[in-house]
Enzyme design. Structure first.
Site, PDB file in Angstrom:
ATOM      1  N   CYS A   1       0.849  -1.197   0.000  1.00 46.97           N
ATOM      2  CA  CYS A   1       0.000   0.000   0.000  1.00 46.97           C
ATOM      3  C   CYS A   1       0.886   1.250   0.000  1.00 46.97           C
ATOM      4  CB  CYS A   1      -0.957  -0.070   1.189  1.00 46.97           C
ATOM      5  SG  CYS A   1      -2.095   1.309   1.379  1.00 46.97           S
TER       6      CYS A   1
ATOM      7  N   ASP B   1      -8.762  -3.095  -7.797  1.00 39.68           N
ATOM      8  CA  ASP B   1      -8.318  -2.044  -6.872  1.00 39.68           C
ATOM      9  C   ASP B   1      -8.945  -0.724  -7.304  1.00 39.68           C
ATOM     10  OD1 ASP B   1      -6.897  -0.097  -5.409  1.00 39.68           O
ATOM     11  OD2 ASP B   1      -5.082  -1.328  -5.376  1.00 39.68           O
TER      12      ASP B   1
ATOM     13  N   HIS C   1      -7.614  -3.996  -3.754  1.00 42.35           N
ATOM     14  CA  HIS C   1      -6.486  -3.438  -3.004  1.00 42.35           C
ATOM     15  C   HIS C   1      -6.287  -4.275  -1.734  1.00 42.35           C
ATOM     16  CE1 HIS C   1      -3.675  -0.225  -2.060  1.00 42.35           C
ATOM     17  NE2 HIS C   1      -4.126  -0.235  -0.823  1.00 42.35           N
TER      18      HIS C   1
END
Length: 280
Positions: free
Chosen positions: A157, A216, A248
């Site tokens: 991330c 995502d 994600h």
């Protein structure tokens, strides 16, 4: 005089790592993976940086060494239990894995909700992060029983973006694996975070494996394809894998976003990438 106090006395708000999982990630999912510390040396250490010390979590085999070294870069939630567990997973594979708390000067995000976390994260300069990672490498070589001639980095991330940046910054790095890190600015470049991976595609000094999810919502497929094109144009030996059904944070086994098949495939690819590029 107060203005002459060492910066380390006034600028570090995080001096020890948080215990458990970050508040904003609760409740923890039933699928959460827990890796024990059997046969490992694992726990918190202090990394000397130019203006003080940064806490970090490190894990390594408890016998032998020096060990190939992997920097582990946190999600937006800081160095909480999931990141520590990833360090132990890598240590079980024979690495010294170390995750420095890269928001140490800006704030403790472990007890904050997402809006509060983002306010802290927005104050973290990329230049500070690059310097702290360099300092972590120096600690690994001097005090951590690490073989930094075999240096890798992985991040998730927020940390996925940092992997790309560090691959353009470090001359020691052998390879990186970036998990769903933002690739383009999307109108959000700032003075503290001025460049994004797509801006640095031609500057990569080490090959990066990017692991991304087609579902995502924060990193659209068009950004992934733009990064692939930029890497091809720059003739860089980096690669991007796009998982069709993955959202994600598909590696985050403690969250509802976890996708077991994509996560396990990505972990296998990480190991092969490190071996192929001189980290193992």
């Amino acid at each position: 005089m107060p203005d002459e106090m060492p910066i380390s006395r006034r600028a570090f708000t995080v001096t020890t790592l948080a215990a458990g999982f970050a508040l904003s990630t609760q409740p923890v999912a039933a699928e959460t993976i827990t890796t024990d510390a059997k046969d490992l040396t694992a726990g918190e250490v202090k990394i000397p940086v130019k203006d003080g010390t940064v806490p970090a979590y490190r894990a390594a085999p408890n016998k032998g060494g020096p060990f190939p070294t992997v920097l582990v870069v946190q999600e937006i939630f800081g160095v909480h239990e999931h990141i520590k567990d990833i360090c132990r997973r890598l240590a079980k594979l024979g690495y010294l894995a170390i995750a420095p708390e890269l928001y140490a000067r800006q704030g403790d995000v472990s007890k904050l909700e997402r809006d509060g976390i983002m306010k802290v994260v927005s104050k973290v300069p990329d230049s500070q992060v690059m310097g702290d990672l360099d300092a972590t490498v120096a600690w690994a070589k001097k005090d951590g029983n690490g073989d930094t001639a075999k240096l890798g980095i992985t991040g998730f991330c927020w940390g996925g973006r940092i992997v790309w940046l560090y691959a353009a910054h470090s001359k020691e790095l052998k390879a990186g694996v970036a998990w769903y890190g933002r690739l383009t600015a999307a109108g959000k470049a700032t003075e503290l975070q001025p460049k994004f991976p797509i801006d640095l595609a031609g500057d990569l000094a080490a090959p990066v494996l990017g692991l991304y999810g087609e579902k995502d919502t924060g990193i659209p497929v068009k950004d992934v394809e733009a990064m692939r094109a930029a890497l091809k144009k720059a003739n860089k030996p980096s690669e991007i894998v796009l998982y069709p059904d993955a959202p994600h944070a598909f590696y985050a086994d403690y969250r509802p976003s976890y996708k077991k098949d994509a996560a396990e495939d990505g972990w296998t690819r990480l190991q092969a990438w490190f071996k192929k590029n001189g980290v193992a």
